[in-house]
Write an enzyme that holds these catalytic residues in place. Structure first.
Site, mmCIF file in Angstrom:
data_model
loop_
_atom_site.group_PDB
_atom_site.id
_atom_site.type_symbol
_atom_site.label_atom_id
_atom_site.label_comp_id
_atom_site.label_asym_id
_atom_site.label_seq_id
_atom_site.Cartn_x
_atom_site.Cartn_y
_atom_site.Cartn_z
ATOM 1 N N SER A 104 0.823 -1.213 0.000
ATOM 2 C CA SER A 104 0.000 0.000 0.000
ATOM 3 C C SER A 104 0.857 1.263 0.000
ATOM 4 C CB SER A 104 -0.894 0.000 1.245
ATOM 5 O OG SER A 104 -1.539 1.244 1.414
ATOM 6 N N GLN A 125 0.407 -0.496 -4.746
ATOM 7 C CA GLN A 125 -0.902 0.162 -4.817
ATOM 8 C C GLN A 125 -0.737 1.671 -4.682
ATOM 9 O OE1 GLN A 125 -2.303 1.541 -1.725
ATOM 10 N NE2 GLN A 125 -4.045 2.421 -2.797
ATOM 11 N N TYR A 127 -2.487 5.521 -4.280
ATOM 12 C CA TYR A 127 -3.545 6.493 -4.049
ATOM 13 C C TYR A 127 -3.151 7.760 -4.787
ATOM 14 C CZ TYR A 127 -5.623 3.819 -0.185
ATOM 15 O OH TYR A 127 -6.239 2.853 0.568
ATOM 16 N N ARG A 162 -14.921 6.136 10.222
ATOM 17 C CA ARG A 162 -14.929 4.889 10.983
ATOM 18 C C ARG A 162 -14.945 5.253 12.460
ATOM 19 N NH1 ARG A 162 -10.095 4.040 6.850
ATOM 20 N NH2 ARG A 162 -11.450 4.165 5.022
ATOM 21 N N LYS A 249 -8.810 -0.788 -8.831
ATOM 22 C CA LYS A 249 -9.489 -1.349 -7.673
ATOM 23 C C LYS A 249 -10.568 -0.387 -7.159
ATOM 24 C CE LYS A 249 -8.388 -3.383 -3.118
ATOM 25 N NZ LYS A 249 -9.044 -2.441 -2.196
ATOM 26 N N ARG A 276 -15.241 -0.010 4.212
ATOM 27 C CA ARG A 276 -14.647 1.081 4.975
ATOM 28 C C ARG A 276 -14.953 2.453 4.388
ATOM 29 N NH1 ARG A 276 -10.537 -0.235 8.310
ATOM 30 N NH2 ARG A 276 -9.148 1.471 7.704
#
Length: 382
Positions: A104, A125, A127, A162, A249, A276
């Site tokens: 990540s 991954q 962002y 959350r 994704k 989430r």
């Protein structure tokens, strides 16, 4: 250890509350988080007997990469806070077992840390942040580390709330509340492991992003950086900058799946971010059939969210997934027992997949379709 739930219970005892809750939580009511798991139970297998199932295989391929089973470890933030050097340990376990590992952007161990401690290429991954210069350099670092695929997460333009994170004071750096300090005292194994490593911050960001030299400056940076203006136009730029295999994704809608095909990506992942982000969204497994139908064979379709067993993997394949990703199952086993736990979890999932496939009268995972389910049309909406 006999199932993923055993790992979860042990992780709950061994990992500090704020970090365990970070992994084991969903947004708002956590309804979507729960349905990700419970909707798998609605699907029923068609048991067959007196079929020659002596020679079985669950070997497959994901974007042209041979895999021991159609499973990859999903990107998970703060993995190195479930267990010291968690990303490195997870990557090593995945490498030993023969499946892909995804690192990540929000990892504790950096891209370079994982590359230095593994032998085979892993996935990275991404962002998308407002600071495009940082993103370009991050992509270049992944290329330099010989990452074999880029996983672009599309469903974090804004951050879902959350409640557990707020109540636990999970921030950057974590708030040293009395409750958190008392809880740490009860986790000596975790504390000793963390004292033995210097990897305790976001390794891909601190020291690399402008104005982020330590944890105190990271909090404000991340709050401002997730980009709500991200659009399909940005994917073309990222694809060109990356130049390699691209996986999208966060696809939950058939129309978005068509956009993914048109973008030229190699695979898409049906995923609601583990429940989430948008609470009230459908489970990933229930969204899978419509997405798979919309794209046919034009792009590989994978599924992420709620997988806790090899039976879940088989159900996803039956409904059209050519691959799956596991997040929480990985984190539970890592938090419970480190690298050995992850390897044991993967072996467990593979064994469940193999035995269930045999009970359904099949010997090759690549020949699985919805005929192995008694109610394979339960989630059809197209």
């Amino acid at each position: 250890m006999t199932c993923v739930e055993d790992f979860r219970k042990l992780a709950e005892r061994r990992v500090p509350r704020m970090f365990y809750d970070y992994a084991d939580s969903g947004s708002w009511t956590e309804g979507t988080y729960r349905s990700n798991e419970t909707d798998f139970h609605k699907l029923k297998f068609r048991q067959r007997v007196a079929v020659d199932i002596e020679k079985r295989t669950h070997r497959s391929a994901m974007i042209g990469i041979d895999v021991a089973m159609p499973v990859a470890i999903a990107p998970t933030g703060l993995t190195g806070m479930q267990h010291a050097d968690g990303e490195i340990l997870g990557a090593k376990a995945a490498e030993k077992f023969g499946i892909p590992f995804t690192l990540s952007t929000m990892s504790i161990c950096s891209i370079e840390d994982v590359a230095a401690n593994t032998q085979k290429p892993f996935w990275f991954q991404l962002y998308v942040m407002r600071d495009r210069d940082f993103i370009e350099r991050l992509i270049d670092r992944a290329k330099a580390a010989n990452c074999s695929a880029l996983v672009l997460t599309l469903d974090l333009q804004v951050l879902g709330q959350r409640h557990k994170d707020i109540k636990n004071g999970l921030s950057t750096p974590p708030k040293p509340t009395l409750a958190n300090l008392v809880n740490l005292v009860t986790k000596p194994r975790w504390c000793l492991n963390m004292l033995g490593t210097n990897r305790r911050t976001f390794g891909n960001i601190v020291g690399h992003a402008k104005g982020v030299g330590d944890l105190s400056s990271l909090s404000s940076w991340t709050a401002e950086q997730f980009d709500p203006a991200l659009s399909w136009k940005d994917i073309e730029w990222i694809k060109n900058r990356w130049g390699g295999k691209l996986i999208l994704k966060g696809i939950m809608d058939a129309q978005d799946a068509r956009f993914a095909v048109e973008s030229g990506a190699d695979a898409l992942v049906v995923s609601n971010h583990g429940g989430r982000q948008l609470d009230g969204a459908p489970s990933s497994i229930s969204a899978l059939p419509a997405v798979a139908h919309a794209v046919g064979k034009e792009i590989e379709v994978w599924m992420d969210g709620g997988i806790r067993s090899g039976q879940d993997v088989l159900k996803a394949v039956a409904l059209g997934a050519q691959g799956t990703m596991i997040g929480r199952s990985f984190l539970y086993s890592l938090g419970a027992m480190g690298e050995a736990g992850v390897l044991r979890c993967l072996q467990m999932i593979a064994n469940e997949l193999d035995i269930t496939m045999g009970f359904c009268g099949h010997t090759d995972i690549q020949n699985i379709d919805r005929s192995i389910l008694l109610n394979g049309d339960i989630f059809d909406r197209y």
